[in-house]
Design a protein around this motif. Sequence first.
Motif, mmCIF file in Angstrom:
data_model
loop_
_atom_site.group_PDB
_atom_site.id
_atom_site.type_symbol
_atom_site.label_atom_id
_atom_site.label_comp_id
_atom_site.label_asym_id
_atom_site.label_seq_id
_atom_site.Cartn_x
_atom_site.Cartn_y
_atom_site.Cartn_z
ATOM 1 N N LYS A 107 22.721 -62.731 -51.854
ATOM 2 C CA LYS A 107 21.690 -61.738 -51.583
ATOM 3 C C LYS A 107 20.817 -62.064 -50.369
ATOM 4 O O LYS A 107 20.174 -61.161 -49.828
ATOM 5 N N THR A 297 17.850 -51.592 -47.049
ATOM 6 C CA THR A 297 18.320 -51.161 -48.367
ATOM 7 C C THR A 297 17.216 -50.316 -49.000
ATOM 8 O O THR A 297 16.026 -50.545 -48.759
ATOM 9 N N ASP A 299 15.845 -48.734 -52.638
ATOM 10 C CA ASP A 299 15.867 -48.677 -54.099
ATOM 11 C C ASP A 299 15.280 -47.329 -54.516
ATOM 12 O O ASP A 299 14.066 -47.138 -54.507
ATOM 13 N N ASP A 307 17.305 -41.740 -51.647
ATOM 14 C CA ASP A 307 18.320 -42.784 -51.553
ATOM 15 C C ASP A 307 18.911 -42.854 -50.152
ATOM 16 O O ASP A 307 18.473 -42.143 -49.247
ATOM 17 N N ASN A 344 28.712 -58.104 -58.126
ATOM 18 C CA ASN A 344 28.652 -56.794 -57.481
ATOM 19 C C ASN A 344 27.603 -56.749 -56.373
ATOM 20 O O ASN A 344 27.042 -55.700 -56.091
ATOM 21 N N VAL A 345 27.328 -57.900 -55.771
ATOM 22 C CA VAL A 345 26.325 -57.939 -54.705
ATOM 23 C C VAL A 345 26.755 -57.076 -53.529
ATOM 24 O O VAL A 345 26.005 -56.207 -53.053
ATOM 25 N N GLU A 347 28.981 -54.699 -53.416
ATOM 26 C CA GLU A 347 29.091 -53.297 -53.833
ATOM 27 C C GLU A 347 27.722 -52.628 -53.878
ATOM 28 O O GLU A 347 27.538 -51.491 -53.416
ATOM 29 N N THR A 348 26.730 -53.339 -54.401
ATOM 30 C CA THR A 348 25.372 -52.787 -54.483
ATOM 31 C C THR A 348 24.766 -52.605 -53.101
ATOM 32 O O THR A 348 24.096 -51.594 -52.824
ATOM 33 N N GLU A 351 26.130 -49.482 -51.599
ATOM 34 C CA GLU A 351 25.577 -48.265 -52.205
ATOM 35 C C GLU A 351 24.149 -47.976 -51.720
ATOM 36 O O GLU A 351 23.761 -46.817 -51.592
ATOM 37 N N LYS A 352 23.399 -49.016 -51.418
ATOM 38 C CA LYS A 352 21.979 -48.850 -51.100
ATOM 39 C C LYS A 352 21.632 -49.025 -49.624
ATOM 40 O O LYS A 352 20.512 -48.737 -49.210
#
Length: 379
Positions: A107, A297, A299, A307, A344-345, A347-348, A351-352
Motif C-alpha cells: 500500500k 485514489t 474513497d 468515485d 487485493n491491494v 485490484e483496489t 478500482e479507486k
Amino acid sequence: MTSSKIWLSSPHMGGNEQKFIKEAFEANWVAPLGPNVNGLENDLEKYLGSQVSVGALSSGTAAIHLGLILLGVKTGDEVLCQSMTFSASANPILYQGAIPVFIDSEKETWNLCPIALEEAIIDRIAKGKKPKIIIAVHLYGVPYKIDEVRVVADKYNIPILEDSAEALGSSYKGQRCGTFGDIGVLSFNGNKIITTSGGGAIVTKTKSLKDKAVFYATQSRDNAPHYQHSEIGYNYRMSNICAGIGRGQMEVLDDHVGLRRKMHNFYVDLFKTIHGVTVFSVPNNDYFANYWLSAITIDSQLTNGIDREILRLAFENANIETRPLWKPMHLQPVFEKYPYYGNNVAETLFEKGLCLPSGSNLTANERERIAEVVRTIFV
C-alpha cells in the motif's frame, strides 16, 4: 468554442533536439548506429552513475526482452512479475515462452509486495519450480521497496530485472533508479519524462553485458566479412535520429523532473481539503520520485458517492485526459490463467485510482481548467 485538449502526459521539447538531428542528417547518420547513439549512451551513463553501462534500444519493451535473455530465461521458466504495471513489463515473458507469476502490490509505494513475493517463491519452490528472475517496477516514478525486495531476492538467489521505464530521474537514498537491479530498463516513449519519440535503454553492470545486449539487438551478427549468425537476434537498436532527440532531451531532464514534481505539489494543494481523496506520494525522504504521473485514489464512502468514474467523466467532458491506474496483469484476459500471489491491494487501487494530467509543459491556464473541474465536482 471547445477548449483545446489537455493531455495526460505529452512530449515536451527542450529546443536543442533539432541541433543533434540536423547534425545526423548532415553527416548522413540515419541508421541504428552513429555519434548520437554513442552520445546518448554516454549521457545516460554519466547521469545514472554507479558505474553502469547503457545500451540504447528501440523501446523499453525491447530492453525487458533482452534483459530476460541476458538473465537466462528460457521456455518453461517462471518469472515473478509485479501485477500492477503496464503490459510491456509482462509481455516479453511470453516472448521467451516463459511463465509469468504475478505478485500483488503493497500500500505504501503501490509496487511489488515483499511479503507476497517471498510467499510466491516459497510456494513455487515447493511445487518444484524455482522462479528464474523477479521483475520489479517503479510505478509512476515512485521507487519500489528496494531494500526489502533485494533481501528477498538475495535470500533465494534470484536476480532482479528493474523496470525503471517510468522512473528516470527518481532515486532511492540518493542512488538513481535504473541502477538497483541486476539489469535495469528505461523507456523514452512519447509520454515519458523525456522522449526519443520511441525508444528505450538497457542498463547493465558491465560493458561486456551491454555489448552482448547490443549484439542481440543488431540481429546477432557474428564478426565475419559476410552475414553470419550463430544465435537468434533482434532488430532492437535505436536509430541515430531518435538518439539525437534524446541527447537534446537529456539537457532538460532535471528541469522536466522539477516541473513534474511541481504538478504533483499542485494536486497535493488542490485536494488537501477534500476528504476521501488521497494524492499518491512517496512514503518518506529516502524516496525521491519524478512523479512521471500524478495519481489519486478516491474513497467514495467519504466523498458522498463521488468515485473515480464520476471524476474521470467530468474531466472528459471538459476535454481533459485522465486515465484509471494500470489494470493489474492478473486481471487481464491474456494473463488471467497464470498464477497470482497476494491479496487485493492492486485490484483496489485500480478500482479507486485515477492518473491526472502531469506534463512538464502544462500552463497556468490549463492548471486552472483542471482545478475548476475538481471544484465543480467536489462542491
